[in-house]
Each structure stands twice: as structure tokens, then as C-alpha cells.
Design a protein around this motif. Structure first.
Motif, short mmCIF file in Angstrom:
data_model
loop_
_atom_site.label_atom_id
_atom_site.label_comp_id
_atom_site.label_asym_id
_atom_site.label_seq_id
_atom_site.Cartn_x
_atom_site.Cartn_y
_atom_site.Cartn_z
N UNK A 121 15.02 1.35 -9.87
CA UNK A 121 13.95 0.83 -9.02
C UNK A 121 12.92 0.14 -9.90
N UNK A 122 12.51 -1.05 -9.47
CA UNK A 122 11.59 -1.87 -10.25
C UNK A 122 10.48 -2.40 -9.36
N UNK A 123 9.27 -2.26 -9.84
CA UNK A 123 8.10 -2.72 -9.10
C UNK A 123 7.70 -4.11 -9.57
N UNK A 124 7.52 -5.01 -8.63
CA UNK A 124 7.04 -6.36 -8.95
C UNK A 124 5.54 -6.36 -9.14
N UNK A 125 5.04 -7.43 -9.71
CA UNK A 125 3.59 -7.54 -9.89
C UNK A 125 2.92 -7.68 -8.54
N UNK A 126 1.68 -7.23 -8.45
CA UNK A 126 0.89 -7.44 -7.24
C UNK A 126 0.33 -8.85 -7.32
N UNK A 127 0.58 -9.64 -6.27
CA UNK A 127 0.18 -11.05 -6.25
C UNK A 127 -0.95 -11.22 -5.25
N UNK A 128 -2.10 -11.68 -5.72
CA UNK A 128 -3.22 -11.94 -4.82
C UNK A 128 -3.01 -13.27 -4.12
N UNK A 129 -3.03 -13.23 -2.79
CA UNK A 129 -2.90 -14.45 -2.00
C UNK A 129 -4.23 -14.70 -1.29
N UNK A 130 -4.31 -15.79 -0.62
CA UNK A 130 -5.53 -16.16 0.11
C UNK A 130 -5.92 -15.08 1.13
N UNK A 131 -4.92 -14.37 1.67
CA UNK A 131 -5.19 -13.39 2.72
C UNK A 131 -5.04 -11.94 2.28
N UNK A 132 -4.74 -11.73 1.01
CA UNK A 132 -4.62 -10.37 0.51
C UNK A 132 -3.43 -10.23 -0.42
N UNK A 157 -6.30 -8.01 12.21
CA UNK A 157 -5.14 -7.98 13.09
C UNK A 157 -4.20 -9.15 12.90
N UNK A 158 -4.74 -10.33 12.65
CA UNK A 158 -3.90 -11.52 12.47
C UNK A 158 -3.08 -11.39 11.18
N UNK A 159 -3.70 -10.90 10.11
CA UNK A 159 -2.97 -10.69 8.85
C UNK A 159 -1.82 -9.72 9.06
N UNK A 160 -2.08 -8.63 9.78
CA UNK A 160 -1.03 -7.64 10.03
C UNK A 160 0.07 -8.21 10.92
#
Length: 142
Positions: A54-65, A91-94
Motif C-alpha cells: 500500500x502506497x500513499x500519494x502526496x496530498x495535492x492542494x486544488x482550488x477547492x481543497x 455541499x457543491x464540493x462534496x
């Protein structure tokens, strides 16, 4: 009437321009095109078989989170993708994440790599997902 015609023409011209910039899948050169962050879509270790685990990818900050995935490799193949973080500020992001992330996961598992298309209407989330997925695949091949 003229304004509506101009707007439609401008929209069509914009779509044509965007489509012309999209790389074609059939192009298969010796070196795949770079993805975000400068990694290649096939990994950075010269085609080494990925190790099971199991490998975790980097957390990528996007415009919406942020978007972050974790992958499972089994038998040298991508066998599972789990979304750890996704845009959820409102709600829209989700709503966008709920329809886009399963599609992206399905495509990634079918392709076996991060060379997948973005989901229409979820461009930023898709780009974050693909970048995080590629970083996890790179870690598996390291």
C-alpha cells in the motif's frame, strides 16, 4: 440576436481550441509526456515492477481543497485506490467529489496507471486525483 450568435461562436471556438491542446492517446513515443510535478506517467524507475503493498500519494492542494489517494499494488498491478482526502468545504464540493472520484477510480483501475482522463465538470479535483495517484505509483516503483 447578434450577441447570442457571438457568444455561441466564441464558446465553440474556445472548445475547439481546448480540444486541440489535448494530447492524443495514440501517440506512443519512447518517453511518455510528463505529468504534474515532472514525473512520467509510467513512473520514474525505468519500468521497474512495482512492489506489492500500500502506497500513499502526496496530498495535492486544488482550488477547492486537497485531494489525496492511497493505492494497493498486488501481483505488480494496481488493485485498489482509496481516496483519503477530497474537496469537502461545502455541499457543491462534496457533490462534485461524489460523482467524480468513483469515475476516476474506475478508470485508474481499468488503465492500471495514472494515464486517465479528467471528469468533465470536476477538472481541479481530477487533476489533484491524477497527480496524487501518480505520486503513489512512483513510490510503488521506487
Amino acid at each position: 440576436m447578434r450577441r447570442a450568435l457571438f457568444t455561441t461562436s466564441a464558446t465553440i471556438a474556445g472548445v475547439v481550441l481546448l480540444l486541440s491542446l489535448k494530447p492524443h492517446q495514440q501517440e506512443d513515443s519512447a518517453t511518455p509526456p510528463p505529468t504534474a510535478g515532472g514525473a512520467t506517467s509510467r513512473g520514474t524507475s525505468g519500468g521497474a515492477n512495482p512492489a506489492d503493498g500500500t502506497y500513499r500519494g502526496q496530498s495535492v492542494d486544488t482550488r477547492y481543497g486537497p485531494v489525496q489517494v492511497e493505492i494497493t499494488m498486488s501481483g505488480g498491478r494496481l488493485s485498489a485506490v482509496r481516496v483519503l482526502r477530497s474537496p469537502s468545504e461545502n455541499g457543491r464540493d462534496r457533490e462534485i467529489a461524489s460523482f467524480a472520484l468513483p469515475q476516476l477510480t474506475e478508470e485508474a483501475l481499468a488503465a492500471g496507471d495514472a494515464h486517465i482522463d479528467a471528469v468533465s465538470g470536476a477538472t481541479y479535483t481530477s487533476e489533484g486525483y491524477i497527480t496524487s495517484l501518480q505520486s503513489a505509483l512512483d513510490r510503488a516503483r521506487a
